[in-house]
Design an enzyme around this catalytic site. Structure first.
Site, PDB file in Angstrom:
ATOM      1  N   ALA A   1       0.824  -1.201   0.000  1.00  0.00           N
ATOM      2  CA  ALA A   1       0.000   0.000   0.000  1.00  0.00           C
ATOM      3  C   ALA A   1       0.861   1.255   0.000  1.00  0.00           C
ATOM      4  CB  ALA A   1      -0.941  -0.014   1.198  1.00  0.00           C
TER       5      ALA A   1
ATOM      6  N   ARG B   1     -11.414 -19.418   4.308  1.00  0.00           N
ATOM      7  CA  ARG B   1     -10.524 -19.669   5.437  1.00  0.00           C
ATOM      8  C   ARG B   1     -11.239 -19.842   6.764  1.00  0.00           C
ATOM      9  NH1 ARG B   1      -5.848 -15.375   3.636  1.00  0.00           N
ATOM     10  NH2 ARG B   1      -5.086 -16.738   1.994  1.00  0.00           N
TER      11      ARG B   1
HETATM   12  C1  LIG Z   1       2.765 -15.071   5.630  1.00  0.00           C
HETATM   13  C2  LIG Z   1       1.749 -14.257   4.895  1.00  0.00           C
HETATM   14  C3  LIG Z   1       1.322 -14.654   3.633  1.00  0.00           C
HETATM   15  C4  LIG Z   1       0.373 -13.912   2.927  1.00  0.00           C
HETATM   16  N1  LIG Z   1      -0.004 -14.318   1.679  1.00  0.00           N
HETATM   17  C5  LIG Z   1      -0.892 -13.565   0.982  1.00  0.00           C
HETATM   18  C6  LIG Z   1      -1.257 -13.931  -0.355  1.00  0.00           C
HETATM   19  O1  LIG Z   1      -0.783 -14.927  -0.896  1.00  0.00           O
HETATM   20  N2  LIG Z   1      -2.133 -13.147  -1.013  1.00  0.00           N
HETATM   21  C7  LIG Z   1      -2.666 -12.022  -0.449  1.00  0.00           C
HETATM   22  O2  LIG Z   1      -3.439 -11.339  -1.100  1.00  0.00           O
HETATM   23  N3  LIG Z   1      -2.327 -11.648   0.807  1.00  0.00           N
HETATM   24  C8  LIG Z   1      -1.455 -12.381   1.535  1.00  0.00           C
HETATM   25  N4  LIG Z   1      -1.112 -11.993   2.808  1.00  0.00           N
HETATM   26  C9  LIG Z   1      -1.625 -10.733   3.348  1.00  0.00           C
HETATM   27  C10 LIG Z   1      -0.863  -9.546   2.767  1.00  0.00           C
HETATM   28  O3  LIG Z   1       0.492  -9.881   2.603  1.00  0.00           O
HETATM   29  C11 LIG Z   1      -0.928  -8.311   3.645  1.00  0.00           C
HETATM   30  O4  LIG Z   1      -2.218  -8.076   4.069  1.00  0.00           O
HETATM   31  C12 LIG Z   1      -0.458  -7.094   2.882  1.00  0.00           C
HETATM   32  O5  LIG Z   1       0.761  -7.332   2.250  1.00  0.00           O
HETATM   33  C13 LIG Z   1      -0.350  -5.883   3.781  1.00  0.00           C
HETATM   34  O6  LIG Z   1       0.246  -4.825   3.075  1.00  0.00           O
HETATM   35  P1  LIG Z   1       0.329  -3.393   3.698  1.00  0.00           P
HETATM   36  O7  LIG Z   1       1.014  -2.554   2.697  1.00  0.00           O
HETATM   37  O8  LIG Z   1      -1.009  -2.966   4.156  1.00  0.00           O
HETATM   38  O9  LIG Z   1       1.213  -3.543   5.028  1.00  0.00           O
HETATM   39  P2  LIG Z   1       2.691  -4.153   5.282  1.00  0.00           P
HETATM   40  O10 LIG Z   1       3.277  -4.799   4.112  1.00  0.00           O
HETATM   41  O11 LIG Z   1       2.602  -4.918   6.554  1.00  0.00           O
HETATM   42  O12 LIG Z   1       3.569  -2.856   5.528  1.00  0.00           O
HETATM   43  C14 LIG Z   1       3.519  -2.124   6.698  1.00  0.00           C
HETATM   44  C15 LIG Z   1       4.529  -1.010   6.582  1.00  0.00           C
HETATM   45  O13 LIG Z   1       4.345  -0.094   7.650  1.00  0.00           O
HETATM   46  C16 LIG Z   1       5.555   0.171   8.298  1.00  0.00           C
HETATM   47  N5  LIG Z   1       5.203   0.463   9.682  1.00  0.00           N
HETATM   48  C17 LIG Z   1       4.467  -0.287  10.537  1.00  0.00           C
HETATM   49  N6  LIG Z   1       4.306   0.370  11.691  1.00  0.00           N
HETATM   50  C18 LIG Z   1       4.929   1.544  11.568  1.00  0.00           C
HETATM   51  C19 LIG Z   1       5.112   2.669  12.421  1.00  0.00           C
HETATM   52  N7  LIG Z   1       4.600   2.734  13.633  1.00  0.00           N
HETATM   53  N8  LIG Z   1       5.848   3.702  11.960  1.00  0.00           N
HETATM   54  C20 LIG Z   1       6.390   3.682  10.713  1.00  0.00           C
HETATM   55  N9  LIG Z   1       6.222   2.665   9.866  1.00  0.00           N
HETATM   56  C21 LIG Z   1       5.504   1.613  10.296  1.00  0.00           C
HETATM   57  C22 LIG Z   1       6.405  -1.038   8.080  1.00  0.00           C
HETATM   58  O14 LIG Z   1       7.757  -0.706   8.130  1.00  0.00           O
HETATM   59  C23 LIG Z   1       5.985  -1.444   6.669  1.00  0.00           C
HETATM   60  O15 LIG Z   1       6.731  -0.695   5.749  1.00  0.00           O
HETATM   61  C24 LIG Z   1      -0.171 -12.740   3.516  1.00  0.00           C
HETATM   62  C25 LIG Z   1       0.251 -12.348   4.778  1.00  0.00           C
HETATM   63  C26 LIG Z   1       1.189 -13.094   5.485  1.00  0.00           C
HETATM   64  C27 LIG Z   1       1.582 -12.652   6.849  1.00  0.00           C
END
Ligand SMILES: Cc1cc2nc3c(=O)[nH]c(=O)nc-3n(C[C@H](O)[C@H](O)[C@H](O)COP(=O)(O)OP(=O)(O)OC[C@H]3O[C@@H](n4cnc5c(N)ncnc54)[C@H](O)[C@@H]3O)c2cc1C
Ligand code: FES
Lengths: 254, 647
Positions: B53, B339
């Site tokens: 994101a 799930r």
């Molecule tokens: C093992 C695993 C397998 C998965 N497989 C799939 C799949 O096959 N298909 C699918 O669709 N989804 C899958 N998911 C779910 C999916 O990966 C996540 O929901 C998604 O990638 C989240 O993306 P995001 O950008 O919201 O957050 P994240 O990728 O978690 O990024 C969070 C970011 O915020 C930063 N951050 C956090 N807290 C702070 C703070 N306080 N201050 C500053 N920075 C901060 C971190 O450094 C990071 O950069 C999987 C999840 C897991 C755990």
């Protein structure tokens, strides 16, 4: 934690260094009650909880995913980056690969371009700067054609993926006698060299990435192959050969 | 009166545009207000998080000409936990000619979410899914291909079409590296500035609008001020509240929680996803659980012995003495049920005494038929890396012995409440990716989180943010020299000092572990009134103990993991209570929220649309024990509310 019949004990000889400017040294610690299913980092967790309980400063090390994909962890274990098991990151290594009673030496990934932050934590941001110099395909969001309008052969995609799997942990640099980051850089260059999307910027990419690589103070490659041996993703050194060929061609063309 | 429900009085406006469902987004884009190209560079946008994101948003806004300040807790943007996603990403491309369409993806997602998501958001997600695959392919993401060079697909749970795109078992890694590449290009172009090793610890609100953040430099301990014209929170989910989960050890709910305390409503905190196929816990020492991708259920068959407590080696149990319970109970979807259903079925089998392995909290996932059908090499080609990972962790070879699996905390559908613009209840504060509550209702389908993160970042926020700035936020001069910054910085510094000075006996990890057990036992896969009330009482006691008996070693002014964790655990001790309160007052079962009191005769979730067809948006009320409930009523104009059936 309760003592189990298969509990193991170790002497850990760990690099302690307060900050970037301090000098460091190896310090011995004892741990027992280690069970074979534990990962190497969980063993260090046990040590750290023990140190914290005694009011001592825990050993600084970093990790995140703990499943071998984020590239955050990275320790030199008994002289080998990521330890004795080939194709595995430090977090993926289990204690069953050690013998109870062993002395285990644990040091950071050392290189001039990876300054030590504290104890076992190093600064690897130089890798980001190499990528910023050209490790991507340049186009703006929204302008992409339909995904199936550009065909990529199954083999090329496979080959590209083998290189793209690099997790940027820095083990290759830590293992290299010249502290070269050619495997890291080569993997990126190779990933794009093998697919149509990478062609328009192929020359510029390799030139810019190598220039930045050198500017960051990484050494040159002299074909030791240590990098390939420790790479947790088993990236092949043919990626370096490809990068050199591309570099040569690009230098002649520009 | 610990369990009294306090109602808020905020009218929540979802700002869903008018028009037929398949026209809303198009009309929105046509009517959205734009920021002049020359003015874009006068705006500074703060983006917290560099996962799918955050990285996609930063790259795209940078390309558009905004000045972006990007923050992450990692040393590199590439390490965000999105990197760990395995199985794939959905898109309604219908490349397989198997009857897929935007409508079907929309429908599957609404139904998969058990009719607790906002229709308009989900439809937009399904529309945009098409662009995401184009974007990623153009970045050179090495997706799996057919021999002819076109993209390959696999199937995931909750769908009867094959619409999941993948890059071996490393889809998240490759999509993130694609976004990180575009992001890096913008860093190179100087449109994006990366602040790595920074943890956001507070939000700065001025004149009712989000205007900045306070961060702690995780290397030096320095507390810093950063001002912007808008803030985008992309900080991921709070799945580590269970302590053991498939999330990374640094994943946290802190940034979202601190925004909540500044006025952002927290929606549906009790909707958490317990993933059915994880490697079972082996002991108390364990720091995390490892996911075995859902894609394995394409070819693996789930079973337990028909006889209770059957101790025979799995290979010695003949076929007729095995209960392939998913195939038996859900013939239409078989092993590919969603799930929540697969997880509960595994729990039920173990609760009833059919569990296997040393702890009896596991079921088998068996590849014997697949190996017989297509050969070991074909299985290796599809799942090789997962099998290796399994073998390294358990010491067992899944080509020869069935895997043992058990559910674990994996994803959080709940998160900050956002409207159609992805804006929270604090103007200017937007929330993207897993951190918001938006698209998955009470249960997320596999391969839809990657889709949502990238949809939010690449294709939604560039329009909705521009619309906000053009109408509500002039590009005024930025300063951090204001009383609001002063107060927020002091708040953070005081809090850090307080944590350091308690001087008790127990480590943050110790508290986290205990909290995790409470949440897992009472606010986990199944919940009931008594257990939830007990959870609330236990959490309150633990929180009290934490603030009097915590021990943090080291000092603030250095790299100090203990201090980082302490702050995150402190926040989880508050959020956990809200989860339990939310679960207590949602007197129905839906998706991942299963209340023992509300089930059908067959033991399936029984929704109560009459009384609970709403989003529960909780408002901070000065104290974790007294949150206020505000409701956004959900209306379904395009999909008929029905009992979810996968039979
Ligand atoms: C093992 C695993 C397998 C998965 N497989 C799939 C799949 O096959 N298909 C699918 O669709 N989804 C899958 N998911 C779910 C999916 O990966 C996540 O929901 C998604 O990638 C989240 O993306 P995001 O950008 O919201 O957050 P994240 O990728 O978690 O990024 C969070 C970011 O915020 C930063 N951050 C956090 N807290 C702070 C703070 N306080 N201050 C500053 N920075 C901060 C971190 O450094 C990071 O950069 C999987 C999840 C897991 C755990
Ligand atoms: S912690 Fe992520 S690779 Fe080891």
């Amino acid at each position: 934690m309760s003592s189990t019949s298969n509990a193991m004990k170790f002497t850990l000889r760990i690099w302690r260094q307060k900050g970037p400017k301090d000098s460091g040294k190896l310090v011995d610690y004892k741990v027992d009650d280690i069970i074979p299913e534990m990962s190497f980092l969980e063993m260090l967790d046990v040590l750290n909880e023990k140190l914290a309980a005694e009011g001592k400063d825990p050993v600084a090390f970093d990790s995140d995913c703990r499943e071998g994909i984020c590239g955050t962890c990275g320790l030199v274990i008994n002289g080998i980056a990521h330890g004795p098991l080939a194709g595995t990151t430090t977090c993926g290594l289990r204690m069953r690969h050690f013998r109870s009673g062993d002395v285990i030496t644990i040091e950071p990934f050392r290189a001039d371009s990876f300054p030590i932050i504290k104890d076992l934590v190093v600064d690897r941001t130089a890798f980001d700067r190499i990528v910023q110099a050209g490790g991507y395909v340049s186009f703006n969001t929204g302008s992409a054609p339909d995904a199936n309008s550009v065909l990529v052969s199954k083999d090329a995609s496979h080959d590209s993926m083998d290189a793209a799997t690099c997790i940027g942990c820095g083990a290759c640099v830590a293992a290299c006698p010249n502290a070269s980051a050619h495997l890291f850089t080569g993997a990126k260059v190779y990933q794009f060299a093998k697919i149509p999307q990478g062609q328009p910027e192929r020359d510029q990419r390799v030139l810019n990435m190598i220039t930045t690589h050198d500017k960051e103070g990484f050494g040159d490659c002299s074909n030791h192959g240590e990098c390939e041996a420790v790479c947790p993703k088993q990236i092949n050194i043919k990626t370096i050969a490809q990068m050199r060929r591309d570099y040569l061609v690009a230098s002649l063309r520009t | 009166m610990p369990y009294e429900l306090i109602m808020g009085d905020t009218e929540l406006d979802s700002k869903v545009p008018d028009g037929p469902i398949d026209q809303k987004w198009t009309l929105y884009k046509q009517n959205a207000k734009l920021v002049l190209p020359a003015n874009k560079r006068k705006y500074t946008i703060i983006i917290v998080g560099t996962g799918l994101a955050g990285a996609s948003a930063a790259a795209t806004l940078g390309e558009l000409g905004y000045k972006v300040k990007s923050f992450c807790i990692h040393d590199s943007a590439r390490r965000a936990h999105s990197v760990a996603a395995l199985g794939g990403i959905n898109a309604a491309k219908n490349y397989q000619n198997d009857g897929d369409s935007v409508w079907r993806l929309f429908y599957d997602t609404v139904k998969g979410g058990d009719f607790r998501a906002r229709e308009a958001n989900v439809h937009r997600l399904a529309e945009v899914s098409l662009n995401i695959i184009d974007q990623a392919a153009a970045q050179g993401v090495p997706f799996a291909r057919e021999y002819g060079g076109t993209l390959a697909n696999r199937s995931f749970g909750g769908a009867q079409v094959s619409r999941t795109f993948y890059a071996r078992g490393q889809t998240g890694q490759q999509l993130l590296y694609g976004a990180y590449g575009s992001f890096s290009r913008q860093v190179h172009e100087k449109n994006v500035t990366l602040y790595n090793n920074r943890e956001m610890l507070d939000l700065v609100v001025k004149d009712g609008k989000a205007r900045g953040i306070i961060t702690r430099n995780l290397i030096t301990g320095e507390v810093e001020r950063h001002a912007g014209h808008a803030v985008l929170l992309c900080t991921g989910g709070y799945g580590t509240i269970f302590y053991l989960s498939t999330n990374a050890v640094n994943s946290n709910g802190t940034a979202a929680w601190r925004c909540h305390k500044r006025g952002a409503f927290f929606a549906n905190p009790c909707y958490t996803q317990i993933h059915p196929t994880c490697i079972p816990q082996a002991g108390d020492f364990q720091s995390k659980l490892t996911l075995m991708s859902e894609s394995l259920r394409n070819d693996g068959r789930v079973w337990v012995p028909k006889k209770k407590g059957d101790d025979r080696h799995p290979n010695d149990i003949p076929d007729e003495e095995r209960d392939y319970y998913l195939e038996r109970r859900y013939p239409a979807f078989g092993n590919l049920v969603p799930r929540d259903i697969a997880s509960r079925a595994a729990k039920k089998a173990c609760d009833e005494g059919y569990g296997v392995g040393p702890t009896k909290r596991a079921v088998y996932l068996d590849f014997k038929s697949a190996i017989q059908r297509m050969g070991e090499d074909a299985v290796r080609e599809r799942y090789g890396n997962l099998f290796e990972m399994y073998e390294e962790i358990t010491g067992e070879d899944p080509y020869k012995v069935p895997m043992r699996i058990y559910p674990a905390s994996h994803y959080t559908m709940g998160g900050l409440w956002v409207d159609y613009n992805l804006m929270t209840t604090i103007p200017g504060l937007h929330c993207l990716g897993e951190a918001n509550f938006s698209d998955h209702g009470s249960n997320r389908l596999g391969a839809s989180a990657l889709m949502q993160g990238l949809s939010d970042g690449y294709f939604v926020i560039p329009y909705t943010l521009g619309n906000y700035l053009a109408q509500h936020q002039p590009h005024d001069e930025l300063t951090t020299d204001t009383p609001e910054f002063e107060a927020a910085e002091k708040n953070v510094a005081d809090n850090l000092k307080k944590l350091m000075e308690i001087g008790g006996e127990r480590t943050p990890q110790d508290y986290h572990r205990e909290l995790g057990k409470i949440v897992w036992n009472y606010v986990g896969m199944s919940r009931d009134e008594e257990g939830l009330k007990k959870a609330i009482t236990d959490i309150r006691e633990l929180r009290k103990d934490f603030w009097s008996n915590l021990k943090v070693t080291g000092v603030n002014e250095e790299f100090n993991k203990n201090l980082e964790f302490a702050g995150r655990v402190a926040d989880y001790l508050e959020l956990a209570e809200l989860m339990a309160i939310d679960a207590l007052f949602r007197e129905e079962s839906c998706g991942g929220h299963f209340r023992e009191e509300y089930k059908t005769e067959a033991g399936e979730a029984r929704r109560n649309d009459e009384d609970f067809c709403y989003v529960a948006a909780w408002e901070w009320n000065g104290d974790p024990t007294k949150p206020k409930l505000n409701k956004e009523n959900l209306t379904f104009e395009n999909v008929k509310l029905a009992q979810r059936s996968y039979k």
